[in-house]
Write a protein that holds these residues in place. Structure first.
Motif, PDB file in Angstrom:
ATOM      1  N   SER A 132       2.663   6.570  -3.688  1.00 17.90           N
ATOM      2  CA  SER A 132       3.837   6.400  -3.274  1.00 17.90           C
ATOM      3  C   SER A 132       3.116   6.112  -1.159  1.00 17.90           C
ATOM      4  N   GLY A 133       2.005   6.274  -1.308  1.00 20.17           N
ATOM      5  CA  GLY A 133       0.752   5.836  -0.468  1.00 20.17           C
ATOM      6  C   GLY A 133       0.620   4.523   0.215  1.00 20.17           C
ATOM      7  N   ASP A 134       0.999   3.995  -0.862  1.00 23.30           N
ATOM      8  CA  ASP A 134       0.333   2.858  -1.288  1.00 23.30           C
ATOM      9  C   ASP A 134       1.081   1.538  -0.577  1.00 23.30           C
ATOM     10  N   ILE A 135       0.807   1.447   0.903  1.00 28.24           N
ATOM     11  CA  ILE A 135       1.166   0.805   1.687  1.00 28.24           C
ATOM     12  C   ILE A 135       0.138  -0.185   2.287  1.00 28.24           C
ATOM     13  N   VAL A 136       0.489  -1.625   2.264  1.00 29.61           N
ATOM     14  CA  VAL A 136      -0.578  -2.920   2.847  1.00 29.61           C
ATOM     15  C   VAL A 136      -0.092  -2.772   4.428  1.00 29.61           C
ATOM     16  N   VAL A 137       1.224  -2.986   4.891  1.00 24.76           N
ATOM     17  CA  VAL A 137       1.581  -2.673   6.342  1.00 24.76           C
ATOM     18  C   VAL A 137       2.986  -1.736   6.438  1.00 24.76           C
ATOM     19  N   HIS A 138       2.794  -0.540   6.898  1.00 21.42           N
ATOM     20  CA  HIS A 138       3.866   0.846   7.796  1.00 21.42           C
ATOM     21  C   HIS A 138       5.379   0.004   8.305  1.00 21.42           C
ATOM     22  N   ALA A 139       4.910  -1.758   9.535  1.00 23.15           N
ATOM     23  CA  ALA A 139       5.834  -1.394   9.591  1.00 23.15           C
ATOM     24  C   ALA A 139       5.918  -3.217  10.416  1.00 23.15           C
ATOM     25  N   ASP A 140       6.929  -4.145   9.859  1.00 26.65           N
ATOM     26  CA  ASP A 140       6.563  -5.336  11.168  1.00 26.65           C
ATOM     27  C   ASP A 140       7.767  -6.110  10.624  1.00 26.65           C
ATOM     28  N   TYR A 141       7.965  -6.910  11.073  1.00 26.22           N
ATOM     29  CA  TYR A 141       9.373  -7.896  11.429  1.00 26.22           C
ATOM     30  C   TYR A 141       9.086  -9.264  10.533  1.00 26.22           C
ATOM     31  N   LEU A 142       9.832  -9.070   9.545  1.00 31.60           N
ATOM     32  CA  LEU A 142      10.386 -10.683   8.534  1.00 31.60           C
ATOM     33  C   LEU A 142      11.410 -10.991   9.229  1.00 31.60           C
ATOM     34  N   PRO A 143      11.267 -11.990   8.638  1.00 33.13           N
ATOM     35  CA  PRO A 143      12.375 -12.622   8.442  1.00 33.13           C
ATOM     36  C   PRO A 143      13.372 -12.340   7.112  1.00 33.13           C
ATOM     37  N   GLY A 144      14.804 -12.346   7.169  1.00 29.15           N
ATOM     38  CA  GLY A 144      15.696 -11.575   6.805  1.00 29.15           C
ATOM     39  C   GLY A 144      15.593 -11.593   4.971  1.00 29.15           C
ATOM     40  N   ASP A 145      15.794 -13.191   4.867  1.00 31.61           N
ATOM     41  CA  ASP A 145      15.981 -13.671   3.939  1.00 31.61           C
ATOM     42  C   ASP A 145      14.398 -13.943   2.318  1.00 31.61           C
ATOM     43  N   VAL A 146      13.942 -12.518   3.005  1.00 25.85           N
ATOM     44  CA  VAL A 146      12.385 -13.028   2.342  1.00 25.85           C
ATOM     45  C   VAL A 146      12.713 -12.752   0.964  1.00 25.85           C
ATOM     46  N   ALA A 147      11.945 -13.363   0.052  1.00 25.06           N
ATOM     47  CA  ALA A 147      12.569 -13.685  -1.285  1.00 25.06           C
ATOM     48  C   ALA A 147      11.704 -13.310  -2.374  1.00 25.06           C
ATOM     49  N   PRO A 148      11.845 -12.878  -3.781  1.00 25.00           N
ATOM     50  CA  PRO A 148      10.540 -12.805  -4.478  1.00 25.00           C
ATOM     51  C   PRO A 148       9.759 -14.199  -5.008  1.00 25.00           C
ATOM     52  N   GLY A 149       8.894 -14.133  -4.881  1.00 28.20           N
ATOM     53  CA  GLY A 149       8.065 -15.352  -5.145  1.00 28.20           C
ATOM     54  C   GLY A 149       7.488 -15.652  -4.127  1.00 28.20           C
ATOM     55  N   ASP A 150       8.026 -15.506  -2.751  1.00 27.40           N
ATOM     56  CA  ASP A 150       7.437 -15.652  -1.058  1.00 27.40           C
ATOM     57  C   ASP A 150       6.038 -15.652  -1.313  1.00 27.40           C
ATOM     58  N   LEU A 151       5.279 -16.532  -0.598  1.00 28.13           N
ATOM     59  CA  LEU A 151       4.038 -15.764  -0.084  1.00 28.13           C
ATOM     60  C   LEU A 151       3.768 -15.130   1.255  1.00 28.13           C
ATOM     61  N   VAL A 152       2.984 -13.453   1.864  1.00 32.92           N
ATOM     62  CA  VAL A 152       2.987 -12.891   2.702  1.00 32.92           C
ATOM     63  C   VAL A 152       1.878 -13.310   3.274  1.00 32.92           C
ATOM     64  N   ALA A 153       1.386 -13.431   4.209  1.00 33.58           N
ATOM     65  CA  ALA A 153      -0.015 -13.349   4.815  1.00 33.58           C
ATOM     66  C   ALA A 153      -0.447 -12.291   5.691  1.00 33.58           C
ATOM     67  N   VAL A 154      -1.577 -10.937   5.607  1.00 32.12           N
ATOM     68  CA  VAL A 154      -1.632  -9.962   6.505  1.00 32.12           C
ATOM     69  C   VAL A 154      -3.141 -10.974   6.960  1.00 32.12           C
ATOM     70  N   PRO A 155      -3.120 -11.022   8.128  1.00 29.01           N
ATOM     71  CA  PRO A 155      -4.736 -11.216   9.038  1.00 29.01           C
ATOM     72  C   PRO A 155      -5.251  -9.884   8.974  1.00 29.01           C
ATOM     73  N   ALA A 156      -6.263 -10.044   9.404  1.00 32.72           N
ATOM     74  CA  ALA A 156      -7.216  -9.736  10.171  1.00 32.72           C
ATOM     75  C   ALA A 156      -7.328  -8.402   8.849  1.00 32.72           C
ATOM     76  N   THR A 157      -8.103  -9.191   7.842  1.00 35.88           N
ATOM     77  CA  THR A 157      -8.851  -8.512   6.591  1.00 35.88           C
ATOM     78  C   THR A 157      -9.815  -8.955   6.364  1.00 35.88           C
ATOM     79  N   GLY A 158     -10.480  -9.009   7.169  1.00 35.48           N
ATOM     80  CA  GLY A 158     -11.935  -9.183   6.820  1.00 35.48           C
ATOM     81  C   GLY A 158     -13.089  -7.987   6.690  1.00 35.48           C
ATOM     82  N   ALA A 159     -12.803  -7.099   7.373  1.00 32.12           N
ATOM     83  CA  ALA A 159     -13.760  -6.168   7.836  1.00 32.12           C
ATOM     84  C   ALA A 159     -13.078  -4.578   6.538  1.00 32.12           C
TER      85      ALA A 159
END
Length: 461
Positions: free
Chosen positions: A388-415
């Motif tokens: 249940s703790g397997d969370i990538v982003v705890h909280a942010d806003y995306l357009p409400g029509d985000v749908a299966p098959g969309d791609l999402v990008a999480v920045p600042a993940t180099g380190a």
């Protein structure tokens, strides 16, 4: 629309959920025809070619950040009559390609294990440009480091004085060493990231330094370079670094009576922005503060300004990288009678970014393959693992029509994302792709099912 009452207090409800905060993303990141591009390459195209999850590194951005750090510290310490050595902290993320980038841009490399040492050597890095850390270096690891000619070994305990000196005697060399000090400075960061508190596995107490340095100097096979301090990671305030410098310089001055002390290593741990509300001090200001504090303290003590070494990793590679995921299951979870949290599950998770689970780290997320005029919805980006703790982003806003098959990008993940990656639930670790001028190349290939089974001796053909 107003902010969701389920959102954390720091999270600002966006006017545009498609906007990219410039402090969080690689400098080249932009939206073009609705889709996100990094270094001229569309993330959607990269995902189609290389699969997801996918780490995307902006090569020019990483190189530019390395140059900015080196130039800032070179200029700052030249201004106080000294110089600086910048070591890239390989533990943040290391592969042969990145090691070559760092050396080509005038940096040295800090390694913290025999494996990291092997990567740096495989990249063709001159061993003299390497610093070797570790609180529990094995005899074999020490012997290899000494044998290849590593430029500096950081002694983390009293026992390593004998271990390193004996290895140097066997190889017939004089090994340069630094001594890691637990300064007692309490850095303002997560408990797991603070590395100079008293109840701590790293280094030796500051009060013990003169005796240990005397023991180092008594070994003809060792050359003492100076003291080393690392107070922690993801630190935004400069006060902790300044206090550590003052404490170490007092002992540094005392040690000068017994011989040369050419260097002072103040470590790394400089913070970066993971969200739009994180405020990061520009690197030239950090360098100027370091030089000012060190020079002033040396003047008070009546000693020359030593060569100062630092070890940034996250600051260089962290903001240069974006992780791309494909959206799968989406659930609107009723948290109470009035409020809904949208869980957006992706095809990765804590196996490619364990920091949210480990530290409660916050990240940003944006739709990558398109933009949308839909009202922003509070989302939690969840991984696909059995936690249940397997969370990538705890909280942010995306357009409400985000749908299966969309791609999402999480920045600042180099380190500390790829470097902490695992095969939990037998997921293969993602590929790392470097992009420059619109052209992409794989620098670390994706693990395959064959890779996952290759060490299982029960597999039959």
């Amino acid at each position: 629309m107003t902010a969701s009452p389920l959102a954390p207090g720091w999270l600002v409800h966006p006017d545009d959920a498609n906007a990219l905060a410039p402090t969080v993303w690689p400098s080249s990141a932009e939206r073009s025809d609705g889709a996100i591009r990094v270094a001229g390459a569309a993330l959607a195209d990269l995902a189609a070619e290389f699969g997801t999850p996918l780490y995307v590194v902006d090569e020019r951005d990483a190189r530019d950040r390395a140059v900015a750090v080196r130039s800032a510290f070179d200029d700052a310490f030249a201004g106080v009559g000294s110089s600086a050595h910048v070591y890239y902290a390989g533990k943040a993320f290391l592969c042969t390609t990145v090691a070559r980038w760092m050396v080509e841009e005038g940096l040295r490399i800090d390694v913290a294990s025999e494996g990291e040492l092997a990567v740096a050597l495989a990249a063709g890095v001159d061993p003299a440009l390497l610093g070797h850390h570790g609180n529990n270096k094995s005899l074999a690891e020490i012997d290899r480091s000494v044998g290849v000619g590593v430029g500096a070994i950081v002694l983390d305990s009293v026992v390593e004085v004998d271990r390193v000196s004996q290895a140097a005697e066997r190889h017939g060399v004089v090994q340069p060493v630094r001594l890691r000090i637990n300064s007692g400075v309490h850095a303002s960061t997560h408990e797991y990231l603070a590395t100079a508190r008293e109840d701590q596995k790293f280094g030796i107490p500051l009060a013990d330094a003169p005796d240990v340095v005397a023991a180092i100097r008594a070994r003809p096979s060792l050359r003492f370079l100076g003291l080393h301090s690392h107070i922690g990671s993801q630190i935004f305030e400069s006060a902790g670094f300044a206090e550590a410098a003052r404490r170490l310089l007092a002992v540094h001055a005392e040690l000068l009576a017994g011989g040369e002390v050419p260097e002072l290593n103040l470590g790394g741990g400089f913070g970066i922005a993971y969200t739009s509300v994180d405020v990061v001090t520009p690197i030239d200001e950090i360098a100027a503060d370091f030089a000012r504090v060190v020079a002033a303290e040396c003047a008070t003590l009546g000693i020359p300004v030593p060569v100062v070494a630092i070890e940034p990793g996250r600051l260089i590679i962290g903001p240069s990288t974006v992780t791309v995921y494909e959206v799968g299951t989406i659930k609107d979870v009723v948290v109470d009678s009035e409020h809904i949290r949208k869980y957006v599950s992706v095809d990765g998770g804590m196996s490619d970014n364990v920091r949210p689970a480990l530290y409660g780290a916050d990240y940003t997320v944006r739709l990558a393959n398109r933009s949308s005029d839909a009202d922003p919805a509070l989302v939690r980006i969840a991984g696909k693992h059995c936690e249940s703790g397997d969370i990538v982003v705890h909280a942010d806003y995306l357009p409400g029509d985000v749908a299966p098959g969309d791609l999402v990008a999480v920045p600042a993940t180099g380190a500390y994302c790829w470097s902490l990656a695992s095969n939990y639930n037998y997921l293969g670790r993602p590929a790392v792709v470097a992009v420059r001028d619109g052209a992409a190349r794989v620098v670390v290939r994706r693990e395959t099912e064959a890779d996952l089974l290759s060490r299982d001796t029960g597999v039959t053909s």
